[in-house]
Design a protein around this motif. Structure first.
Motif, PDB file in Angstrom:
ATOM      1  N   TYR A  86       4.848  -1.562  39.483  1.00  0.00           N
ATOM      2  CA  TYR A  86       3.579  -1.290  38.815  1.00  0.00           C
ATOM      3  C   TYR A  86       2.445  -1.107  39.821  1.00  0.00           C
ATOM      4  O   TYR A  86       1.631  -0.188  39.693  1.00  0.00           O
ATOM      5  CB  TYR A  86       3.226  -2.415  37.840  1.00  0.00           C
ATOM      6  N   VAL A  87       2.342  -1.992  40.832  1.00  0.00           N
ATOM      7  CA  VAL A  87       1.207  -1.938  41.762  1.00  0.00           C
ATOM      8  C   VAL A  87       1.513  -1.120  43.012  1.00  0.00           C
ATOM      9  O   VAL A  87       0.590  -0.726  43.738  1.00  0.00           O
ATOM     10  CB  VAL A  87       0.773  -3.362  42.163  1.00  0.00           C
ATOM     11  N   HIS A  88       2.794  -0.899  43.317  1.00  0.00           N
ATOM     12  CA  HIS A  88       3.229  -0.076  44.452  1.00  0.00           C
ATOM     13  C   HIS A  88       2.512  -0.516  45.730  1.00  0.00           C
ATOM     14  O   HIS A  88       2.630  -1.683  46.123  1.00  0.00           O
ATOM     15  CB  HIS A  88       3.004   1.406  44.139  1.00  0.00           C
TER      16      HIS A  88
ATOM     17  N   ASP B 215     -12.556  -3.435  50.697  1.00  0.00           N
ATOM     18  CA  ASP B 215     -13.005  -3.776  52.044  1.00  0.00           C
ATOM     19  C   ASP B 215     -13.099  -5.275  52.276  1.00  0.00           C
ATOM     20  O   ASP B 215     -13.824  -5.726  53.148  1.00  0.00           O
ATOM     21  CB  ASP B 215     -14.384  -3.148  52.313  1.00  0.00           C
ATOM     22  N   ASN B 216     -12.349  -6.059  51.496  1.00  0.00           N
ATOM     23  CA  ASN B 216     -12.417  -7.504  51.632  1.00  0.00           C
ATOM     24  C   ASN B 216     -11.002  -8.053  51.791  1.00  0.00           C
ATOM     25  O   ASN B 216     -10.220  -7.506  52.546  1.00  0.00           O
ATOM     26  CB  ASN B 216     -13.145  -8.098  50.420  1.00  0.00           C
ATOM     27  N   TYR B 217     -10.638  -9.096  51.072  1.00  0.00           N
ATOM     28  CA  TYR B 217      -9.326  -9.707  51.242  1.00  0.00           C
ATOM     29  C   TYR B 217      -8.208  -8.803  50.704  1.00  0.00           C
ATOM     30  O   TYR B 217      -8.372  -8.082  49.738  1.00  0.00           O
ATOM     31  CB  TYR B 217      -9.276 -11.082  50.574  1.00  0.00           C
ATOM     32  N   PHE B 218      -7.059  -8.855  51.386  1.00  0.00           N
ATOM     33  CA  PHE B 218      -5.872  -8.077  51.024  1.00  0.00           C
ATOM     34  C   PHE B 218      -6.231  -6.607  50.799  1.00  0.00           C
ATOM     35  O   PHE B 218      -5.837  -5.995  49.818  1.00  0.00           O
ATOM     36  CB  PHE B 218      -5.182  -8.665  49.789  1.00  0.00           C
ATOM     37  N   ARG B 219      -6.946  -6.055  51.744  1.00  0.00           N
ATOM     38  CA  ARG B 219      -7.410  -4.680  51.615  1.00  0.00           C
ATOM     39  C   ARG B 219      -6.444  -3.671  52.206  1.00  0.00           C
ATOM     40  O   ARG B 219      -6.648  -2.466  52.064  1.00  0.00           O
ATOM     41  CB  ARG B 219      -8.765  -4.537  52.315  1.00  0.00           C
ATOM     42  N   GLN B 220      -5.385  -4.145  52.865  1.00  0.00           N
ATOM     43  CA  GLN B 220      -4.433  -3.235  53.475  1.00  0.00           C
ATOM     44  C   GLN B 220      -3.505  -2.642  52.418  1.00  0.00           C
ATOM     45  O   GLN B 220      -3.375  -3.176  51.318  1.00  0.00           O
ATOM     46  CB  GLN B 220      -3.605  -3.969  54.545  1.00  0.00           C
ATOM     47  N   PRO B 221      -2.852  -1.503  52.700  1.00  0.00           N
ATOM     48  CA  PRO B 221      -1.864  -0.962  51.749  1.00  0.00           C
ATOM     49  C   PRO B 221      -0.811  -2.011  51.418  1.00  0.00           C
ATOM     50  O   PRO B 221      -0.293  -2.703  52.301  1.00  0.00           O
ATOM     51  CB  PRO B 221      -1.268   0.221  52.513  1.00  0.00           C
ATOM     52  N   GLY B 222      -0.505  -2.157  50.153  1.00  0.00           N
ATOM     53  CA  GLY B 222       0.416  -3.196  49.709  1.00  0.00           C
ATOM     54  C   GLY B 222      -0.242  -4.548  49.532  1.00  0.00           C
ATOM     55  O   GLY B 222       0.446  -5.541  49.280  1.00  0.00           O
ATOM     56  N   GLY B 223      -1.564  -4.604  49.638  1.00  0.00           N
ATOM     57  CA  GLY B 223      -2.256  -5.888  49.553  1.00  0.00           C
ATOM     58  C   GLY B 223      -2.134  -6.558  48.202  1.00  0.00           C
ATOM     59  O   GLY B 223      -2.002  -7.778  48.117  1.00  0.00           O
ATOM     60  N   LEU B 224      -2.154  -5.786  47.123  1.00  0.00           N
ATOM     61  CA  LEU B 224      -2.058  -6.382  45.789  1.00  0.00           C
ATOM     62  C   LEU B 224      -0.679  -6.989  45.559  1.00  0.00           C
ATOM     63  O   LEU B 224      -0.551  -8.041  44.928  1.00  0.00           O
ATOM     64  CB  LEU B 224      -2.364  -5.315  44.729  1.00  0.00           C
ATOM     65  N   LEU B 225       0.353  -6.350  46.092  1.00  0.00           N
ATOM     66  CA  LEU B 225       1.698  -6.912  46.006  1.00  0.00           C
ATOM     67  C   LEU B 225       1.800  -8.188  46.825  1.00  0.00           C
ATOM     68  O   LEU B 225       2.348  -9.199  46.366  1.00  0.00           O
ATOM     69  CB  LEU B 225       2.716  -5.879  46.493  1.00  0.00           C
TER      70      LEU B 225
END
Length: 556
Positions: free
Chosen positions: A68-70, A77-87
């Motif tokens: 779902y979140v891929h 621009d804050n926490y877990f901002r990198q690609p895949g951060g939501l996962l």
């Protein structure tokens, strides 16, 4: 990890997105999860099951969440901002929340047999709650488009499925400007991650696990009892974000510390307004005043109460300074400043001897947003036009020491006198007024040593405070030698009786005849024979000690 982070803005060109924006590559879900194999192994170890059971109960959920979140980041621009951060955020919160279930008791009022049957379901639900706690971000905070500008229908299908169906090679993210936090939207994305069969299994033999899970994912209150599942998820989320921000300071420069704490501060204000007598608005000695010109909280007294409550929840990263707390509330548009130079207001409540420092909330719905109606405001104005007003950041002194939970009513007795001493009489000595002494003599509240475990103090304080109300609904009762506290009341508040007995015994706060035997005793409570502890009455204010058969002097 997955290449450079995408730009959040498109440049003018023939396509909606310029080639300068690299976007996100459409990697397979299996390849994305391979980057997290170490964390997945720790999650399996925490579950304590074989590979087949783990694949069925946990890995299937993780794969659905990843689909779902891929590769979406959690923030621009804050926490877990990198690609895949939501996962990454979901996996870490799920792991720590699952780990935290080992120290908590669910279904405390149920029998041991029932708890044994429900405990695995509670653990499973807590893991799901942690995994999906920030699922709402995919719906509320961003828009996903392909190179031709076609938008991902986030309510209809997982991102990975949409990418595969359209054979998209790269996709791009646009961040919504000033998007409000809408955690309830996570409930609409939840069916794409959690299948109905999983919810059916969680609901077997009970009617509370699924409602508590949904309330946690959607950010909704549970009014009848404490949501232990949500408490574990909230604590784990604060821990994970705090650690990521500290690590990001080394890699990306200065992160926005505290920006994730607004929800916890608002939640603390609402909890205090709903349970603490000192937060009943427009009452004598109250901390909360509601007039025709708005809703005001006495400051920094209310900040100290909120900090004490959040520290009792053991949330990491809670600011120690009241200035920082106010800055967060102002940045989140929860509070509004008096003007460009002053954050606090001066108000003149009825009966106050002088003007008091306060902050003004932007809306009464911040405190009273549930089914209960907002209270009726006073017919008069509260804010004064006295000058000069003092900037919060320049002249505010340290907040008064936070009170233990369950004892806020004692400081309420000080009323405006103490606040006036701080704001208008800076040189006056700090003395205890007769009102304080009178309140301390009449209100029943826990008077625990500072060394007492915060979780035990929180639970026991709330139990003792019920003695101020109707005896028929009190969670404890007085006996010849002290205060009888049923073990079931401790369990109902998420506290293990063994932990409470050990903490209270170490400080000699319990009354029992034989030190070589457990301190538990049985007596009639509410018409039922109940097992409980007897608290030494000298650790409770507002009692006439002459009416008790007091044992030897406690050595706390």
């Amino acid at each position: 990890m997955y290449g450079p982070a995408p730009s959040s803005r498109a440049e003018p060109s023939g396509h909606p997105y310029s080639p300068a924006d690299p976007g996100f590559a459409c990697a397979a879900v299996g390849d994305i999860l391979a980057e997290h194999k170490g964390l997945l192994a720790r999650i399996r170890l925490c579950f304590g099951v074989d590979q087949e059971t783990f694949a069925r109960d946990a890995l299937a959920l993780i794969e659905a969440y990843a689909g779902y979140v891929h590769l979406l980041p959690a923030t621009p621009d804050n926490y877990f901002r990198q690609p895949g951060g939501l996962l990454q955020l979901g996996l870490e919160v799920a792991f720590y929340a699952l780990q935290g279930t080992d120290a908590h008791i669910f279904s405390g009022q149920s029998t041991i047999t029932t708890r044994r049957q429900l405990e695995p379901r509670w653990r499973h639900a807590t893991f799901i709650g942690g995994l999906c706690c920030e699922l709402h971000r995919a719906l509320a905070s961003l828009i996903v488009v392909d190179a031709d500008g076609n938008e991902w229908p986030a309510y209809l299908t997982p991102l990975a499925t949409w990418l595969a169906e359209r054979r998209v090679e790269r996709y791009f993210v646009r961040w919504r400007a000033q998007a409000p936090e809408a955690r309830s939207l996570g409930l609409f994305a939840l069916p794409h991650v959690v299948q109905p069969a999983v919810l059916q299994n969680l609901s077997a033999g009970n009617t509370v696990i699924v409602p508590h899970l949904l309330a946690s994912v959607g950010g909704l209150p549970v009014y009848r009892e404490r949501n232990v599942l949500d408490s574990l998820v909230r604590r784990s989320l604060a821990l994970v974000i705090d650690r990521n921000l500290k690590a990001s300071a080394d890699r990306y420069g200065s992160p926005q510390f505290g920006s994730h704490l607004e929800r916890y501060l608002v939640d603390a204000l609402r909890r205090l307004a709903s349970v603490e007598s000192g937060w009943v608005p427009n009452r004598e000695k109250s901390r909360v005043w509601y007039g025709t010109d708005g809703l005001f909280l006495l400051w920094p007294q209310c900040a100290a109460d909120a900090q004490a409550l959040l520290e009792a929840d053991q949330l990491p990263g809670i600011p120690k300074s009241v200035d920082t707390v106010l800055d967060l509330l102002l940045a989140a548009s929860v509070a509004e400043p008096r003007d460009s130079s002053h954050n606090t207001w001066l108000i003149q409540p009825p009966g106050a001897k002088g003007p008091l420092d306060a902050i003004k909330l932007t809306s009464p719905a911040i405190l009273w947003s549930g089914p209960e109606a907002s209270p009726r405001p006073l017919t008069s104005l509260l804010a004064t036009n006295l000058e000069p007003m003092r900037p919060m950041s320049a002249t505010a002194g340290p907040p008064p020491p936070p009170l233990p939970r369950g004892q806020l009513s004692l400081l309420d007795a000080a009323g405006p006198d103490l606040s006036t001493n701080v704001s208008s009489q800076p040189d006056a000595p700090a003395t205890v007024s007769p009102a304080v002494e009178e309140a301390a003599a009449t209100l029943t509240a826990l008077k625990a040593p500072m060394r007492l475990n915060p979780a035990v103090r929180d639970a026991l304080g709330s139990i003792v405070a019920t003695l101020n109300g109707d005896a028929r609904t009190a969670a404890a009762c007085t006996v010849a030698t002290g205060i009888f506290v049923p073990l079931a009341e401790l369990e109902r508040r998420g506290l293990q009786p063994a932990l409470a007995m050990r903490a209270l015994g170490d400080l000699r706060m319990l009354v029992h005849a034989d030190a070589n035997r457990p301190p538990t005793t049985s007596r009639d409570f509410g018409g039922v024979t109940t097992v409980g502890l007897i608290l030494d009455p000298r650790f409770v204010t507002g009692l006439d000690l002459a009416t008790f058969a007091i044992p030897e002097s406690p050595q706390a």
